[in-house]
Design an enzyme around this catalytic site. Structure first.
Site, mmCIF file in Angstrom:
data_model
loop_
_atom_site.group_PDB
_atom_site.id
_atom_site.type_symbol
_atom_site.label_atom_id
_atom_site.label_comp_id
_atom_site.label_asym_id
_atom_site.label_seq_id
_atom_site.Cartn_x
_atom_site.Cartn_y
_atom_site.Cartn_z
ATOM 1 N N ARG A 1 38.961 98.036 -20.687
ATOM 2 C CA ARG A 1 37.536 98.305 -20.478
ATOM 3 C C ARG A 1 37.114 98.197 -19.017
ATOM 4 O O ARG A 1 36.117 98.801 -18.626
ATOM 5 C CB ARG A 1 36.710 97.426 -21.399
ATOM 6 C CG ARG A 1 36.944 97.817 -22.859
ATOM 7 C CD ARG A 1 36.147 96.942 -23.805
ATOM 8 N NE ARG A 1 36.612 97.145 -25.169
ATOM 9 C CZ ARG A 1 37.458 96.355 -25.794
ATOM 10 N NH1 ARG A 1 37.948 95.284 -25.189
ATOM 11 N NH2 ARG A 1 37.840 96.606 -27.025
ATOM 12 N N GLU B 1 44.088 82.589 -27.133
ATOM 13 C CA GLU B 1 43.797 81.600 -28.167
ATOM 14 C C GLU B 1 45.008 81.407 -29.084
ATOM 15 O O GLU B 1 45.321 80.300 -29.473
ATOM 16 C CB GLU B 1 42.577 82.053 -28.974
ATOM 17 C CG GLU B 1 42.064 80.989 -29.912
ATOM 18 C CD GLU B 1 40.789 81.408 -30.621
ATOM 19 O OE1 GLU B 1 40.401 80.689 -31.552
ATOM 20 O OE2 GLU B 1 40.200 82.446 -30.270
#
Length: 190
Positions: free
Chosen positions: A72, A109
């Site tokens: 992005r 994570e």
């Protein structure tokens, strides 16, 4: 720092940008409120306003490198780079760039990932900004900073369209890179 805290408080463009970003609940997994910037890209005015705000900020800061984080960051970075007279350097996922690269791993994570950059894309002493769509945990942006600093660039700032106030990514980057500031246009409202 969020745009409203960065001299843009009351700027009507911020509301238009915020409204153009769709929130998709429970994507890609339950509990995630996905910030979908594809709807921002469909809105010509909001997309232009987003780029213009970043250009206004960086135009007179002697930036020579706009480094965009895959994928992005590639949507905003080239337009910003062209407007301020800088080069665009893509920071890609592994095995996407031909030729010799340098790599920087980072923790997610649940696991690890890596960013790569062409050797020689950034030269010693160049002033750089890093652009991405969103900062959450700060892991990707921290890896991007380390990658550029290994090439002896001066990373001036990280710029993101969205920052999540309830996540500590901005704090993590501020602690790791004390002189570095963040510029985010929108915080998640929902």
């Amino acid at each position: 720092m969020f745009a409203a805290e960065n001299g843009l408080k009351g700027d009507p463009r911020l509301q238009g940008i915020s409204e153009a970003i769709r929130v998709v609940p429970h994507f890609p997994k339950p509990g995630i409120m996905f910030q979908d910037i594809t709807t921002l890209l469909l809105d010509h005015k909001a997309f232009k306003d987003t780029v213009d705000i970043f250009v206004d900020r960086y135009r007179d800061m002697d930036i020579s490198v706009v480094a965009g984080v895959e994928a992005r960051g590639f949507m905003f970075g080239p337009a910003i780079a062209l407007a301020i007279g800088a080069k665009f350097v893509p920071l890609r996922k592994p095995r996407k760039l031909p030729g010799k690269v340098i790599s920087e791993a980072y923790e997610l994570e649940y696991g690890t990932d890596c960013l790569e950059m062409h050797v020689g894309a950034v030269e010693r002493g160049e002033r750089a900004i890093v652009i991405d769509d969103l900062v959450a945990t700060g892991g990707t942006l921290s890896a991007a900073i380390r990658l550029l600093e290994r090439s002896e660039a001066e990373v001036v700032e990280c710029a993101c369209v969205i920052g999540l106030r309830e996540v500590k990514g901005q704090l993590r980057i501020a602690v790791e890179y004390r002189s570095l500031s963040m510029n985010m246009l929108r915080h998640r409202l929902t």
